[in-house]
Design a protein around this motif. Structure first.
Motif, mmCIF file in Angstrom:
data_model
loop_
_atom_site.group_PDB
_atom_site.id
_atom_site.type_symbol
_atom_site.label_atom_id
_atom_site.label_comp_id
_atom_site.label_asym_id
_atom_site.label_seq_id
_atom_site.Cartn_x
_atom_site.Cartn_y
_atom_site.Cartn_z
ATOM 1 N N LYS A 111 37.059 25.334 27.350
ATOM 2 C CA LYS A 111 36.561 25.803 26.064
ATOM 3 C C LYS A 111 36.702 24.694 25.024
ATOM 4 N N PRO A 112 35.620 24.357 24.318
ATOM 5 C CA PRO A 112 35.722 23.413 23.210
ATOM 6 C C PRO A 112 36.687 23.938 22.155
ATOM 7 N N VAL A 113 37.315 23.032 21.429
ATOM 8 C CA VAL A 113 38.272 23.438 20.405
ATOM 9 C C VAL A 113 37.812 22.924 19.043
ATOM 10 N N LEU A 114 37.952 23.764 18.035
ATOM 11 C CA LEU A 114 37.592 23.454 16.655
ATOM 12 C C LEU A 114 38.900 23.360 15.887
ATOM 13 N N ILE A 115 39.321 22.156 15.539
ATOM 14 C CA ILE A 115 40.686 21.948 15.059
ATOM 15 C C ILE A 115 40.712 21.061 13.819
ATOM 16 N N SER A 116 41.819 21.158 13.078
ATOM 17 C CA SER A 116 42.010 20.273 11.937
ATOM 18 C C SER A 116 42.574 18.941 12.423
ATOM 19 N N ASN A 117 42.504 17.957 11.548
ATOM 20 C CA ASN A 117 43.064 16.655 11.886
ATOM 21 C C ASN A 117 44.572 16.605 11.671
ATOM 22 N N GLN A 118 45.186 17.775 11.500
ATOM 23 C CA GLN A 118 46.649 17.876 11.470
ATOM 24 C C GLN A 118 47.200 18.391 12.800
ATOM 25 N N ILE A 160 39.615 24.506 3.121
ATOM 26 C CA ILE A 160 38.571 25.522 3.290
ATOM 27 C C ILE A 160 37.243 24.847 3.624
ATOM 28 N N ASP A 161 36.936 23.761 2.912
ATOM 29 C CA ASP A 161 35.684 23.055 3.182
ATOM 30 C C ASP A 161 35.674 22.473 4.593
ATOM 31 N N GLY A 162 36.799 21.887 5.003
ATOM 32 C CA GLY A 162 36.876 21.339 6.354
ATOM 33 C C GLY A 162 36.732 22.406 7.411
ATOM 34 N N THR A 163 37.341 23.568 7.179
ATOM 35 C CA THR A 163 37.258 24.668 8.141
ATOM 36 C C THR A 163 35.842 25.228 8.188
ATOM 37 N N ARG A 164 35.193 25.285 7.031
ATOM 38 C CA ARG A 164 33.792 25.718 7.017
ATOM 39 C C ARG A 164 32.937 24.754 7.845
ATOM 40 N N LYS A 165 33.212 23.457 7.740
ATOM 41 C CA LYS A 165 32.466 22.474 8.530
ATOM 42 C C LYS A 165 32.692 22.673 10.029
ATOM 43 N N LEU A 166 33.908 23.060 10.411
ATOM 44 C CA LEU A 166 34.162 23.378 11.818
ATOM 45 C C LEU A 166 33.244 24.502 12.282
ATOM 46 N N LEU A 167 33.210 25.575 11.490
ATOM 47 C CA LEU A 167 32.401 26.741 11.852
ATOM 48 C C LEU A 167 30.908 26.403 11.860
#
Length: 396
Positions: free
Chosen positions: A319-326, A346-353
């Motif tokens: 499964k691909p993972v959508l993660i922060s750079n932390q 929030i903006d970074g997480t929106r970009k993931l989605l």
């Protein structure tokens, strides 16, 4: 060793499983109650001395146990920091040093991300951060700087560990990684068990968040970002965002905590979230693997994640993972093409989605293959165990 306490106990179990394949015998001393249910499946010896008191986990039985038993072992691995365990070990070693006939084993420390500067900077942790400064000055630096080696799970953790405290002068450091056992092969019972925990999903596609319901994990960012997209669709169906998002399954313990209740209230209070977000509570066994295998992708916009066992388990399920750079292992996964990664905002997480939702079917299939490749190359137990054994064996 309680799984509800986070990933360290799972790391201990995985490390021991790997060492067992190399004919290395392991025992665990823990500050848990001996009758705890989570010990029933363990195949190794556990010395459960009873719950430690307070946040320091003080237990008067621990130092005598060390003094009596340390000489039977060749190596000692301290998992985690900031508790009585490390201090007690130092006391015992000092006592044994006066007995010339006693063998003192080599000592290694595996911090599991607990030297990350995040914990000194995070809002709401000012008192704990101040406590850590004093604790480091008088106690913890002695454990780190006297140990025969410090074991890190990735390069990022080792680099970050140098930042928050002085004097930081370990004798040796090793990047051992952390292996995760291959997920069990998919069987239909996994899907059935998972669906029984969230029948309201009704076979719809979904993204999976599986972790503790804790502010550090970024679940509030996830809900805010998710809501911003569904509101955009509601307000402008022709915006190009329609059909972008699958449903969101949030699985993990601590729903009954203050933060957990706040998150649930946020979902309950908005009709768009109520239709799309499902809480399952903690999943384990077949239901957990059913959640992994059934999801489109795994998402974790964490503010700090030293390793992320659930991230790696998702990779192991292709499964691909959508993660922060932390998430400290993001570079390894990104290099292999198995993730999308953005800032823990929030903006970074929106970009993931959005990145996932706008990806083509072909791209998603390729990311799935890359995810499994990254798992086998970087995170399976065989290479991690080899690195771990090499590290603790390079001591004469």
């Amino acid at each position: 060793m309680d799984p509800k306490e986070g990933g360290v106990c799972q790391a201990v179990r995985t490390i021991i499983a790997g060492l067992t394949t190399r004919n290395i015998y392991s025992e665990v001393v823990s500050l848990d109650n001996a009758e705890s249910f989570f010990f029933k499946a363990d195949q190794f010896t556990v010395h459960a001395l009873g719950r430690g008191k307070g946040p320091w986990r003080y237990n008067k039985r621990l130092t005598p146990w060390f003094v009596t038993n340390l000489s039977y072992f060749d190596k000692v691995i301290v998992h985690g920091l900031w508790t009585y365990m490390g201090f007690s070990l130092q006391k015992a070693i000092k006592a044994l040093s006066s007995r010339k006939e006693e063998k003192i084993p080599k000592v290694f420390v595996m911090p599991h991300g607990m030297l990350d500067p995040y914990f000194q900077r995070a809002a709401g942790r000012k008192l704990k951060a101040l406590r850590n400064v004093f604790y480091w000055k008088f106690i913890e630096h002695k454990l780190i700087n006297s140990a025969d080696g410090i074991l890190f799970t990735c390069e990022e953790e080792a680099a970050l560990a140098k930042l928050p405290f002085k004097p930081y002068q370990p004798k040796k450091t090793y990047i051992t990684g952390l292996g995760v056992e291959h997920p069990p092969a998919y069987v239909d019972e996994m899907r059935i068990e998972f669906e029984s925990r969230c029948p309201q999903l009704d076979h719809a596609p979904y993204l999976l968040f599986l972790s503790r319901i804790n502010e550090k994990k970024g679940v509030d960012l996830l809900l805010d970002a998710y809501l911003s997209i569904v509101e955009s669709v509601e307000g402008n169906p022709s915006s190009g965002l329609a059909g972008l998002l699958p449903k969101l399954v949030i699985a993990g313990p601590d729903l009954e905590s203050e933060f957990g209740k706040k998150i649930q209230s946020q979902v309950d209070g908005h009709h768009l979230l109520r239709k799309s977000v499902i809480f399952t509570g903690m999943l384990s066994g077949l239901s957990k693997w059913g959640a992994f295998y059934g999801c489109e992708a795994f998402i974790l916009p964490s503010h700090q994640e030293n390793f992320g066992i659930a991230v790696v388990e998702a990779l192991g399920c292709a499964k691909p993972v959508l993660i922060s750079n932390q998430v400290n292992i993001w570079r390894e996964i990104n290099e292999d093409g198995g993730c999308y990664v953005f800032n823990n905002t929030i903006d970074g997480t929106r970009k993931l989605l959005e990145s996932w939702g706008q990806s083509s079917y072909k791209t998603k299939k390729m990311m799935s293959k890359n995810a499994f490749y990254s798992f086998t190359k970087n995170f399976s137990t065989i290479p991690a165990t080899a690195r771990f054994v090499d590290a603790i064996s390079n001591q004469n």
